[in-house]
Design a protein around this motif. Structure first.
Motif, mmCIF file in Angstrom:
data_model
loop_
_atom_site.group_PDB
_atom_site.id
_atom_site.type_symbol
_atom_site.label_atom_id
_atom_site.label_comp_id
_atom_site.label_asym_id
_atom_site.label_seq_id
_atom_site.Cartn_x
_atom_site.Cartn_y
_atom_site.Cartn_z
ATOM 1 N N CYS A 135 -8.871 3.120 4.003
ATOM 2 C CA CYS A 135 -8.845 4.221 3.022
ATOM 3 C C CYS A 135 -8.322 3.763 1.661
ATOM 4 O O CYS A 135 -8.286 4.546 0.714
ATOM 5 C CB CYS A 135 -8.012 5.382 3.533
ATOM 6 S SG CYS A 135 -6.234 5.057 3.557
ATOM 7 N N GLN A 136 -7.896 2.497 1.553
ATOM 8 C CA GLN A 136 -7.420 1.932 0.281
ATOM 9 C C GLN A 136 -6.061 2.485 -0.158
ATOM 10 O O GLN A 136 -5.647 2.253 -1.294
ATOM 11 C CB GLN A 136 -8.420 2.141 -0.884
ATOM 12 C CG GLN A 136 -9.864 1.887 -0.557
ATOM 13 C CD GLN A 136 -10.158 0.402 -0.444
ATOM 14 O OE1 GLN A 136 -9.498 -0.428 -1.069
ATOM 15 N NE2 GLN A 136 -11.132 0.046 0.370
ATOM 16 N N ARG A 137 -5.382 3.240 0.742
ATOM 17 C CA ARG A 137 -4.056 3.738 0.359
ATOM 18 C C ARG A 137 -3.164 2.549 -0.006
ATOM 19 O O ARG A 137 -3.177 1.517 0.656
ATOM 20 C CB ARG A 137 -3.443 4.545 1.523
ATOM 21 C CG ARG A 137 -2.049 5.027 1.190
ATOM 22 C CD ARG A 137 -1.529 6.032 2.181
ATOM 23 N NE ARG A 137 -0.099 6.179 2.028
ATOM 24 C CZ ARG A 137 0.683 6.934 2.779
ATOM 25 N NH1 ARG A 137 0.141 7.649 3.756
ATOM 26 N NH2 ARG A 137 1.972 7.004 2.584
ATOM 27 N N VAL A 138 -2.381 2.734 -1.068
ATOM 28 C CA VAL A 138 -1.581 1.624 -1.592
ATOM 29 C C VAL A 138 -0.146 1.702 -1.069
ATOM 30 O O VAL A 138 0.483 2.759 -1.106
ATOM 31 C CB VAL A 138 -1.568 1.671 -3.137
ATOM 32 C CG1 VAL A 138 -0.705 0.548 -3.698
ATOM 33 C CG2 VAL A 138 -2.992 1.571 -3.676
ATOM 34 N N TYR A 139 0.363 0.559 -0.567
ATOM 35 C CA TYR A 139 1.764 0.435 -0.146
ATOM 36 C C TYR A 139 2.396 -0.692 -0.974
ATOM 37 O O TYR A 139 1.727 -1.338 -1.795
ATOM 38 C CB TYR A 139 1.851 0.081 1.339
ATOM 39 C CG TYR A 139 1.305 1.149 2.263
ATOM 40 C CD1 TYR A 139 2.129 2.121 2.804
ATOM 41 C CD2 TYR A 139 -0.057 1.181 2.591
ATOM 42 C CE1 TYR A 139 1.631 3.102 3.647
ATOM 43 C CE2 TYR A 139 -0.569 2.168 3.432
ATOM 44 C CZ TYR A 139 0.280 3.114 3.955
ATOM 45 O OH TYR A 139 -0.218 4.093 4.787
ATOM 46 N N HIS A 140 3.686 -0.923 -0.747
ATOM 47 C CA HIS A 140 4.384 -2.028 -1.419
ATOM 48 C C HIS A 140 5.287 -2.680 -0.390
ATOM 49 O O HIS A 140 5.747 -1.989 0.539
ATOM 50 C CB HIS A 140 5.206 -1.476 -2.598
ATOM 51 C CG HIS A 140 5.738 -2.537 -3.503
ATOM 52 N ND1 HIS A 140 6.932 -3.186 -3.262
ATOM 53 C CD2 HIS A 140 5.229 -3.102 -4.631
ATOM 54 C CE1 HIS A 140 7.139 -4.080 -4.224
ATOM 55 N NE2 HIS A 140 6.124 -4.045 -5.067
ATOM 56 N N VAL A 141 5.540 -3.975 -0.537
ATOM 57 C CA VAL A 141 6.403 -4.643 0.457
ATOM 58 C C VAL A 141 7.758 -3.931 0.579
ATOM 59 O O VAL A 141 8.362 -3.949 1.648
ATOM 60 C CB VAL A 141 6.623 -6.147 0.144
ATOM 61 C CG1 VAL A 141 5.409 -6.970 0.524
ATOM 62 C CG2 VAL A 141 6.996 -6.376 -1.293
ATOM 63 N N ASN A 142 8.195 -3.284 -0.495
ATOM 64 C CA ASN A 142 9.470 -2.547 -0.428
ATOM 65 C C ASN A 142 9.315 -1.141 0.164
ATOM 66 O O ASN A 142 10.300 -0.476 0.454
ATOM 67 C CB ASN A 142 10.093 -2.403 -1.820
ATOM 68 C CG ASN A 142 10.423 -3.754 -2.406
ATOM 69 O OD1 ASN A 142 10.633 -4.715 -1.667
ATOM 70 N ND2 ASN A 142 10.437 -3.846 -3.729
ATOM 71 N N MET A 143 8.050 -0.673 0.273
ATOM 72 C CA MET A 143 7.789 0.653 0.863
ATOM 73 C C MET A 143 6.609 0.516 1.826
ATOM 74 O O MET A 143 5.511 1.044 1.576
ATOM 75 C CB MET A 143 7.435 1.651 -0.227
ATOM 76 C CG MET A 143 8.661 2.069 -1.004
ATOM 77 S SD MET A 143 8.782 3.784 -1.313
ATOM 78 C CE MET A 143 7.416 4.268 -2.198
ATOM 79 N N PRO A 144 6.833 -0.195 2.957
ATOM 80 C CA PRO A 144 5.712 -0.467 3.875
ATOM 81 C C PRO A 144 5.338 0.763 4.698
ATOM 82 O O PRO A 144 6.088 1.747 4.724
ATOM 83 C CB PRO A 144 6.286 -1.567 4.791
ATOM 84 C CG PRO A 144 7.761 -1.378 4.744
ATOM 85 C CD PRO A 144 8.094 -0.774 3.405
#
Ligand code: AMP
Length: 220
Positions: A135-144
């Motif tokens: 779905c291309q939802r974006v995460y970040h290594v600090n907010m997995p």
């Protein structure tokens, strides 16, 4: 109020993708991301997708005639986006912006949002960015995501984008300065541009964008 026709501009990592999805939901209009379209085609392995991937992986832009050919049908009068849209990642060059003006002469853009984030912040965001392969939802290594790098929404693997390497990112930022920045003047001259601070919490940024869009729409 009629469904608005919006364009979101901003550097890679400015939060365009995330905010475009939210805006499209908020205004109940389709979201068109050329990057998502190209990635979907590349994942399917179509000849077009594999060709696009060659440009994307190096941080280069897909040629204008290819991009315009792909979105032409969606934007044409009577097409699926005639009644409103959020464009994300298109236009990205002045020839694309001029092609867009031509294509939607009968239903022109209402507001262009320039989402401003300083370069050092976007570099940090992109280095830690991870996206859902479905779905291309974006995460970040600090907010997995909650469970073992699988998407909270659909369970698909969450990975680093192939074009988020340091080299490709620097190339994309350079291309943003040389190819995409001129579009800002193009839209400012048409009195369509609003600039929004893209730093901070996603909810706050979203509120700022909606406020700026509403204000601009009210001016007619
Ligand atoms: P994005 O997901 O918007 O960051 O786009 C990823 C990549 O797709 C870009 O770095 C380009 O290689 C390609 N791309 C997406 N949209 C365009 C466009 N409008 N013009 C040219 N290339 C594009």
């Amino acid at each position: 109020m009629a469904a608005p026709r919006l364009v979101l501009l901003g550097k890679q990592g400015a939060g365009k993708g995330t905010q475009s999805v939210r805006l499209a939901e908020h205004y109940a209009v389709p979201h068109l991301s050329t990057g998502d379209m190209f990635r979907a085609q590349a994942a399917l392995g179509t000849a077009f997708g594999l060709e696009a991937r060659r440009f994307m992986d190096q941080g280069e832009l897909v040629p204008d005639d290819v991009v315009i050919g792909v979105i032409e049908e969606c934007l044409a009068p009577g097409g699926p986006l005639e009644g409103g849209f959020v464009l994300d990642g298109f236009p990205r060059t002045l020839p694309q912006a001029k092609a867009l003006d031509r294509l939607i002469k009968s239903h022109p853009v209402d507001v262009v949002v320039d989402l401003e984030v300083p370069t050092d912040i976007v570099i940090d965001r992109i280095a830690g960015r991870r996206v859902c392969t479905l779905c291309q939802r974006v995460y970040h290594v600090n907010m997995p995501p909650k469970v073992n790098w699988t998407c909270d929404d659909d369970g698909a693997p969450v990975v680093q984008r192939d074009d988020d390497t340091e080299e490709a990112v620097m190339r994309r930022l350079a291309l943003y300065e040389s190819q995409t920045k001129p579009i800002i003047d193009h839209y400012r001259a048409q009195d369509l541009l609003v600039t929004v601070d893209g730093i901070g919490d996603g909810d706050d940024v979203f509120e700022r964008i909606v406020e700026a869009v509403e204000k601009r729409l009210a001016q007619g």
